[in-house]
Design an enzyme around this catalytic site. Structure first.
Site, PDB file in Angstrom:
ATOM      1  N   HIS A   1      -6.485   1.180  -3.554  1.00 14.46           N
ATOM      2  CA  HIS A   1      -5.492   0.373  -4.083  1.00 14.46           C
ATOM      3  C   HIS A   1      -6.172  -1.202  -4.410  1.00 14.46           C
ATOM      4  CE1 HIS A   1      -1.319   2.378  -4.168  1.00 14.46           C
ATOM      5  NE2 HIS A   1      -2.280   3.199  -4.753  1.00 14.46           N
TER       6      HIS A   1
ATOM      7  N   SER B   1       6.299  -2.106 -12.675  1.00 14.19           N
ATOM      8  CA  SER B   1       5.887  -1.307 -13.307  1.00 14.19           C
ATOM      9  C   SER B   1       6.470  -1.129 -14.557  1.00 14.19           C
ATOM     10  CB  SER B   1       6.198   0.020 -12.499  1.00 14.19           C
ATOM     11  OG  SER B   1       5.479  -0.085 -11.247  1.00 14.19           O
TER      12      SER B   1
ATOM     13  N   LYS C   1       1.265 -12.146  -7.526  1.00 15.41           N
ATOM     14  CA  LYS C   1       0.961 -10.868  -8.251  1.00 15.41           C
ATOM     15  C   LYS C   1       2.287 -10.168  -8.915  1.00 15.41           C
ATOM     16  CE  LYS C   1      -1.052  -6.335  -7.848  1.00 15.41           C
ATOM     17  NZ  LYS C   1      -2.031  -6.176  -8.985  1.00 15.41           N
TER      18      LYS C   1
ATOM     19  N   SER D   1      -4.921   8.327  -8.667  1.00 14.33           N
ATOM     20  CA  SER D   1      -3.879   7.235  -9.318  1.00 14.33           C
ATOM     21  C   SER D   1      -3.053   7.755 -10.381  1.00 14.33           C
ATOM     22  CB  SER D   1      -4.382   6.023  -9.961  1.00 14.33           C
ATOM     23  OG  SER D   1      -3.153   5.251 -10.401  1.00 14.33           O
ATOM     24  N   SER D   2      -1.655   7.947 -10.299  1.00  9.11           N
ATOM     25  CA  SER D   2      -0.793   8.413 -11.517  1.00  9.11           C
ATOM     26  C   SER D   2      -0.914   7.527 -12.675  1.00  9.11           C
ATOM     27  CB  SER D   2       0.582   8.500 -10.923  1.00  9.11           C
ATOM     28  OG  SER D   2       1.245   7.099 -10.694  1.00  9.11           O
TER      29      SER D   2
ATOM     30  N   ARG E   1       4.876  -1.797 -18.554  1.00  8.94           N
ATOM     31  CA  ARG E   1       5.302  -0.450 -19.560  1.00  8.94           C
ATOM     32  C   ARG E   1       5.934  -0.794 -20.988  1.00  8.94           C
ATOM     33  NH1 ARG E   1       4.294   1.855 -14.621  1.00  8.94           N
ATOM     34  NH2 ARG E   1       3.487   4.032 -14.564  1.00  8.94           N
TER      35      ARG E   1
ATOM     36  N   GLU F   1       3.295   2.718  -2.398  1.00  9.02           N
ATOM     37  CA  GLU F   1       3.219   1.194  -2.336  1.00  9.02           C
ATOM     38  C   GLU F   1       4.045   0.908  -1.232  1.00  9.02           C
ATOM     39  OE1 GLU F   1       2.141  -1.415  -4.476  1.00  9.02           O
ATOM     40  OE2 GLU F   1       1.013   0.069  -5.559  1.00  9.02           O
TER      41      GLU F   1
END
Length: 445
Positions: free
Chosen positions: A336, A25, A415, A166-167, A29, A309
């Site tokens: 997801h 994450s 992934k 989803s955020s 970003r 998650e």
């Protein structure tokens, strides 16, 4: 390419130290924000995984330059303005890529297309695209594959979407908003947004780069137009990925340590420590490391809405705990990488776990287990991953106590953690050498 895998049994108490790669994450970003900044920055601890490679490849197609440095860090140079991609951008099955990059491509005049894995069309992305339409972008579809046409100058500012699935829908628009000519006044309407800490992560990373995200009311975020400053930094270890290794100690007994644990973090994965305590484990932290020691594993009633998650690993633990467990607040994970609630019900049920879906989660009746003695009443079986790395983690945890658990595709863990099979074997299998896992570099994208 799929790779089947026999999950290792735990025949002794564990005593391991696992260096967990960087947060997916934060990595994606950080890569995106570096590409949107005007100038060069250097990032350390960047995750090298399929998702991060897809993000990097997509940004390259939009005009961002990357350089792998000899010390493992990555230098990123953002252009003065992104340009439309000449060829379709491959999103794979990565939510951050299929949601974040279209919002960034809105600043690149012209046509940009996005494609993905076969299952990618089932992942929701519509609210981001609805938001872009409100800003003046033309979009051909509501899911992958899609083509968008960005104007020379975006005309809108006020955007209203439903981010209850989803955020990432909110994060996607906020991350690029400072590069929109009018900024954004973003409002959410609908049920509560899951995984709110991920929005906190987005806002914190923007603030570090000089972008203020005002939050005048619940469900509303405002960003004014302006520069995104290039910032050198280091990505934290992925705390959600760390949870599967800490869970191993809870099943097999013994202690597992994860170094580099941040003193404070916006990662939702930190919630796992509270879950571990409630399920009976001993959790300690000192000298920048967290240690979990297994004890009698007991059932739990837990709301994971903010850290969904974790659901597959917690579900696997619940299957091996004494007594019933209930996981709440995670109905949105049906969208997801796969429908995780249906997948967990099917795969855990196939080896004898008593599990059923609720409207927002799962109810699981644990059989009790000792990683060395086995789990009463559970049987060997081939579990399906559904190309979902978290489902693979759940199978690995279950396999500690149930002999003959096989996973149809361990390669899906690439992934977010390509070295997962090696790290897991070094931790669990007595014949793999020292029970202490050696430090493994976090890698670079």
């Amino acid at each position: 390419m799929t790779t089947s895998w026999l999950a290792p049994r735990a025949h002794q108490r564990l005593a391991g130290r696992v260096v967990v790669p960087g947060s997916k994450s934060q990595t994606n970003r950080a890569l995106l924000l570096a590409g949107l900044a005007r100038g060069r920055c250097v990032l350390g601890g960047v995750l090298d995984s399929r998702d991060s490679r897809l993000m990097r490849a997509g940004l390259t197609q939009l005009g961002v330059s990357f350089e792998d440095l000899p010390d493992g860090r990555v230098a990123v140079t953002g252009p003065r303005r992104l340009h439309a991609a000449a060829e379709p951008i491959d999103c794979g099955l990565a939510g951050t890529v299929m949601r974040f990059l279209p919002a960034a491509a809105a600043t690149a005049p012209g046509r940009t297309s996005f494609v993905g894995d076969e299952a990618a069309s089932a992942r929701p992305v519509g609210p981001v695209l609805d938001g872009l339409r409100q800003l003046g972008v033309e979009v051909t579809a509501s899911s992958l594959p899609l083509t968008m046409t960005a104007p020379q100058t975006l005309s809108g500012r006020q955007v209203t979407i439903d981010a209850s699935a989803s955020s990432q829908f909110v994060s996607a628009l906020l991350l690029s908003a400072a590069r929109y000519p009018n900024g954004i006044d973003l409002r959410h309407v609908g049920p509560s947004i899951p995984s709110l800490p991920h929005i906190d992560m987005t806002c914190a990373m923007l603030a570090e780069r000089g972008v203020e995200v005002a939050h005048p009311a619940e469900g509303r975020w405002v960003v004014e137009p302006g520069p995104i400053e290039p910032l050198d930094g280091v990505v934290e270890p992925d705390l959600t990925n760390a949870s599967v290794f800490l869970a191993a100690a809870m099943v097999a007994g013994g202690t597992v340590e994860v170094p580099g644990w941040p003193e404070s973090t916006t990662q939702p994965g930190v919630v796992f420590l509270a879950v571990a305590r409630r399920m009976g484990a001993v959790v300690e932290s000192s000298d920048g490391a967290v240690r979990v020691t297994g004890a009698q594993l007991r059932g739990i009633d837990v709301d994971l809405h903010a850290a969904s998650e974790l659901t597959p690993v917690v579900a696997a633990l619940a299957a091996l705990a004494d007594g019933p467990s209930r996981i709440r607040g995670v109905g949105h994970i049906r969208g997801h990488e796969t429908d995780r609630l249906a997948a967990l019900e099917a795969e855990l049920g196939s080896v004898g776990v008593e599990v059923s879906q609720t409207s927002d989660g799962l109810v699981i009746v644990g059989r009790g287990a000792d990683g060395r003695a086995g789990a009463a009443g559970l049987r060997p079986g081939l579990l399906h991953s559904y190309a979902d790395h978290r489902m693979a983690h759940a199978a690995a945890v279950l396999g500690l106590a149930v002999p003959g658990i096989e996973l149809d595709d361990v390669a899906c863990t690439s992934k977010t953690m390509p070295t997962f099979p090696q790290l897991w074997a070094a931790l669990v299998e007595p014949g793999s050498g020292s029970p202490v896992v050696p430090d493994v570099p976090q890698g670079c994208a």
